[in-house]
Write an enzyme that holds these catalytic residues in place. Structure first.
Site, PDB file in Angstrom:
ATOM      1  N   ALA A 240      39.054  42.276  37.414  1.00 27.10           N
ATOM      2  CA  ALA A 240      39.038  43.328  36.400  1.00 27.10           C
ATOM      3  C   ALA A 240      37.619  43.590  35.902  1.00 27.10           C
ATOM      4  O   ALA A 240      36.662  42.916  36.293  1.00 27.10           O
ATOM      5  CB  ALA A 240      39.955  42.938  35.241  1.00 27.10           C
ATOM      6  N   HIS A 241      37.480  44.573  35.013  1.00 26.90           N
ATOM      7  CA  HIS A 241      36.161  44.984  34.556  1.00 26.90           C
ATOM      8  C   HIS A 241      35.430  43.845  33.839  1.00 26.90           C
ATOM      9  O   HIS A 241      36.015  43.060  33.108  1.00 26.90           O
ATOM     10  CB  HIS A 241      36.226  46.232  33.668  1.00 26.90           C
ATOM     11  N   ASN A 242      34.137  43.766  34.101  1.00 26.82           N
ATOM     12  CA  ASN A 242      33.206  42.805  33.482  1.00 26.82           C
ATOM     13  C   ASN A 242      33.375  41.374  33.970  1.00 26.82           C
ATOM     14  O   ASN A 242      32.721  40.467  33.446  1.00 26.82           O
ATOM     15  CB  ASN A 242      33.302  42.808  31.947  1.00 26.82           C
TER      16      ASN A 242
END
Length: 322
Positions: A240-242
């Protein structure tokens, strides 16, 4: 952090305050705000936000000029950062982010074929005019290389991939069907209206790494998604993001790692394991297959089960219950 996305501004701080919904909007002495940022990457002239106690250390050390923050956390902010009080800092920050980066919450854009790489069109592969590709590049059939993409030397990308908003280093292999650099799963309802969180970050895949088939790697929201050197990722993995993965890691099939979690170096994650968001997994950690990690893990441990616990304790408990 430099973004691929078009940025507006700088903007006067009082113009930004007028956008906010959950803030008291007290007028501040006129000052230009250059950019939005996360706590860690912020520079003087930037605005950031704080809404998670896990990041108190980052709040204390941020270099941001302004921080949107709840009143109960004011004691942790440093004297060089001006607080902007808000009942919901993230939602107010999203409104400011959308002003600075108006197209970073969209993945719709006009495609223009890169004439420099017309030889790949014969394989029904489309390459946007913004893409830069190094030497000895190989690509399969029906792949789309979209905007904001830099590819190093000796990179091999399979068929039916969609890649954008990424920096891919030398000697990387990406197998068939993987989607990399799309917007992450981040959205909020603000005043009964649905808003995607702008994702101004990108995906960084460092050298000699391998991405299996049908993987999904989201670009960062207010920081980057990073995969370290010599890291091997199996099929059907979602990052997922980051998310940040260290060097020399091995991640087996169907693993899911939620947003903003950090995995150290030399880690092994067994198939169908899950890691919750905003966690830190240390170096040399072994996570057995089917485990669920819901808290930080220190260096040099082996865990198993749900919730993931020391593997020796888990096996003893199982034996006791059999």
């Amino acid at each position: 952090m430099k973004s691929f996305f078009l940025k507006t501004g700088p903007h006067d701080i009082n113009k930004l305050l007028k956008l906010l919904i959950y803030s008291n909007k007290n007028k501040i002495k006129k000052q230009k705000v250059n950019d939005i940022s996360n706590l860690i990457d912020a520079k003087r002239g930037d605005i950031t936000f704080f809404d998670n106690p896990k990041y108190i250390a980052e709040l204390k050390n941020t270099k941001a000029s302004f921080c949107i923050i709840q009143e109960k956390f004011l004691n942790y902010i440093n004297h060089e950062t001006k607080p902007i009080l808000s009942k919901n800092p993230l939602l107010d920050f999203i409104l400011i982010a959308k002003l600075f980066y108006p197209d970073a919450d969209l993945d719709i854009y006009k495609f223009k074929q890169n004439k420099k790489y017309l030889k790949y069109v014969k394989q029904n592969t489309l390459i946007d005019n913004t893409v830069k590709i190094g030497k000895n590049f190989k690509v399969g059939l029906n792949t789309t290389l979209k905007k904001n993409l830099i590819i190093g030397n000796n990179v091999n990308i399979g068929s039916n991939c969609v890649i954008s908003n990424s920096i891919i280093s030398d000697n990387v292999t990406i197998n068939d069907g993987s989607v990399i650099g799309k917007i992450g799963y981040g959205f909020k309802y603000i005043n009964n209206k649905f808003h995607f969180i702008p994702h101004i970050g990108h995906v960084i895949i460092k050298s000699n790494s391998y991405i299996g088939s049908n993987c999904t790697i989201d670009r960062g929201s207010f920081s980057n998604t990073i995969i370290g050197k010599n890291t091997m990722i199996d099929n059907q993995v979602h990052l997922a993001h980051n998310v940040k993965i260290g060097d020399n890691c091995f991640i087996a099939g169907q693993v899911g790692i939620a947003g903003s979690s950090i995995i150290g170096n030399n880690c092994m994650i067994g198939g169908q394991s899950g890691v919750s968001g905003h966690l830190k997994v240390g170096n040399n950690v072994y996570i057995a297959g089917g485990s669920g990690v819901i808290k930080n893990l220190e260096d040099n441990i082996k865990v198993m089960g749900y919730p993931a616990t020391n593997i020796k304790n888990f096996l003893k408990e199982r034996k006791r219950n059999d």
